[in-house]
Enzyme design. Structure first.
Site, short mmCIF file in Angstrom:
data_model
loop_
_atom_site.label_atom_id
_atom_site.label_comp_id
_atom_site.label_asym_id
_atom_site.label_seq_id
_atom_site.Cartn_x
_atom_site.Cartn_y
_atom_site.Cartn_z
N ASN A 12 0.87 -1.18 0.00
CA ASN A 12 0.00 0.00 0.00
C ASN A 12 0.90 1.23 0.00
O ASN A 12 1.48 1.58 1.02
CB ASN A 12 -0.90 -0.03 1.25
CG ASN A 12 -1.73 1.23 1.37
OD1 ASN A 12 -1.84 2.01 0.41
ND2 ASN A 12 -2.32 1.45 2.54
N LYS A 14 0.10 4.32 -0.42
CA LYS A 14 -0.52 5.55 0.12
C LYS A 14 -0.21 6.73 -0.82
O LYS A 14 -0.24 6.55 -2.04
CB LYS A 14 -0.03 5.80 1.55
CG LYS A 14 -0.17 4.54 2.41
CD LYS A 14 0.05 4.75 3.87
CE LYS A 14 -0.11 3.41 4.60
NZ LYS A 14 -0.14 3.53 6.04
N HIS A 97 -9.68 1.28 4.48
CA HIS A 97 -8.38 1.40 5.16
C HIS A 97 -8.54 2.33 6.36
O HIS A 97 -9.31 3.29 6.31
CB HIS A 97 -7.32 1.93 4.20
CG HIS A 97 -5.95 1.91 4.82
ND1 HIS A 97 -5.51 2.92 5.64
CD2 HIS A 97 -4.96 1.00 4.77
CE1 HIS A 97 -4.29 2.63 6.07
NE2 HIS A 97 -3.93 1.46 5.55
N GLU A 167 -5.81 -4.83 10.51
CA GLU A 167 -4.77 -3.82 10.73
C GLU A 167 -5.09 -3.03 12.00
O GLU A 167 -5.89 -2.08 11.96
CB GLU A 167 -4.71 -2.86 9.54
CG GLU A 167 -4.32 -3.53 8.24
CD GLU A 167 -3.74 -2.52 7.27
OE1 GLU A 167 -2.59 -2.67 6.89
OE2 GLU A 167 -4.45 -1.56 6.91
N GLY A 173 2.02 2.38 10.73
CA GLY A 173 2.97 3.49 10.57
C GLY A 173 3.64 3.90 11.87
O GLY A 173 4.25 4.97 11.95
P1 PGA Z 1 2.57 0.39 7.66
O1 PGA Z 1 1.13 0.60 6.93
O2 PGA Z 1 3.13 -0.91 7.15
O3 PGA Z 1 3.38 1.58 7.27
O4 PGA Z 1 2.28 0.32 9.12
C1 PGA Z 1 0.25 -0.47 6.75
C2 PGA Z 1 -1.00 0.02 6.08
O5 PGA Z 1 -1.39 1.17 6.28
O6 PGA Z 1 -1.65 -0.73 5.33
#
Ligand code: PGA
Length: 249
Positions: A12, A14, A97, A167, A173
């Site tokens: 992902n 983003k 998400h 998640e 993040g």
């Molecule tokens: P991350 O994000 O791996 O940076 O924690 C995961 C996501 O938002 O799907």
């Protein structure tokens, strides 16, 4: 005996990468993808969906939209429909998400409508859900997952292709990952909840873990019987890290 489920590793991106970076990444990833036993999906920014799909053409890499609107068309400035994403070359789309739910007020009802629109237009929805830190600290994790899974799947018929991503919001993040035990408990619980709605079909559904996945923690997560892959944010921006994640097993 648990069903054999092909694992999915999904990136992902983003709001990161420009078109050229997306294209180079996908081109460079093709060789890894060709020898890979897992299913691979990249979710680039919507403006680069078509360019990414062109770069992935003829390879096993799937392209997915990070978000879609549930309506077929209309006066929805800034949005794209499921049909538009499919037309751009997508085969998957993320629905709900946590950044969409928490920063843009997406409700579970909206998520269900998006998932429905996705299926109707030939896209496979990846329905994302997870508890916040406060909910976790209050011991509400399973209740939140139960309510969210039921509401986000409301009105959707059993479909073994559908994907769910667990998640935990506090892990996205942040560099904090759920322990494999906690992630397994949550994913097994989600499979049970889906089984109450969809019966045996739940055994075929891929349930991914997402939240600060990296090359160091991926293996222990993937050894959990109910975790069928990962949705990766930050670490998926780097080909080397993402390749290590894909090759963990
Ligand atoms: P991350 O994000 O791996 O940076 O924690 C995961 C996501 O938002 O799907």
């Amino acid at each position: 005996m648990p069903a054999e489920r092909q694992k999915i590793f999904a990136a992902n991106w983003k709001m990161y990468k420009n078109g050229e970076e997306a294209e180079i990444f996908i081109r460079d990833m093709r060789r890894t993808a060709e020898n890979c036993p897992h299913e691979l999906i990249i979710f680039p920014p919507s403006v680069y969906l078509e360019r990414s799909a062109t770069a992935a053409k003829g390879s096993p890499i799937h392209i997915g939209a990070q978000n879609i609107h549930w309506q077929a068309e209309g006066a929805y400035t800034g949005e794209i429909s499921a049909a538009m994403a499919a037309d751009a070359g997508c085969t998957y789309c993320l629905c709900g998400h946590s950044e969409r739910r928490h920063q843009y007020g997406e409700s579970a009802e909206m998520v269900a409508r998006k998932a429905h629109a996705a299926i109707h237009n030939g896209l496979i929805p990846v329905i994302c859900l997870g508890e916040t830190l406060i909910q976790r600290e209050n011991g509400e994790t399973l209740e939140v997952l139960y309510n969210d899974a039921n509401a986000s799947l409301s009105g959707i018929e059993a479909d073994p292709r559908l994907v769910v991503a667990y998640e935990p919001v506090w892990a996205i993040g942040t560099g904090r990952t759920a322990t494999p035990e906690d992630a397994q408990t949550a994913c097994a619980f989600l499979r049970k909840v889906i089984g109450e709605k969809w019966g045996d079909c739940a055994q075929q559904i891929r349930i991914l873990y997402g939240g600060s996945v990296n090359p160091d923690n991926i293996l222990s997560l993937m050894e959990c019987p109910d975790i069928d892959g990962a949705l990766v944010g930050g670490a998926s921006l780097y080909l080397e890290k993402f390749t290590k994640i894909i090759r963990c097993k």
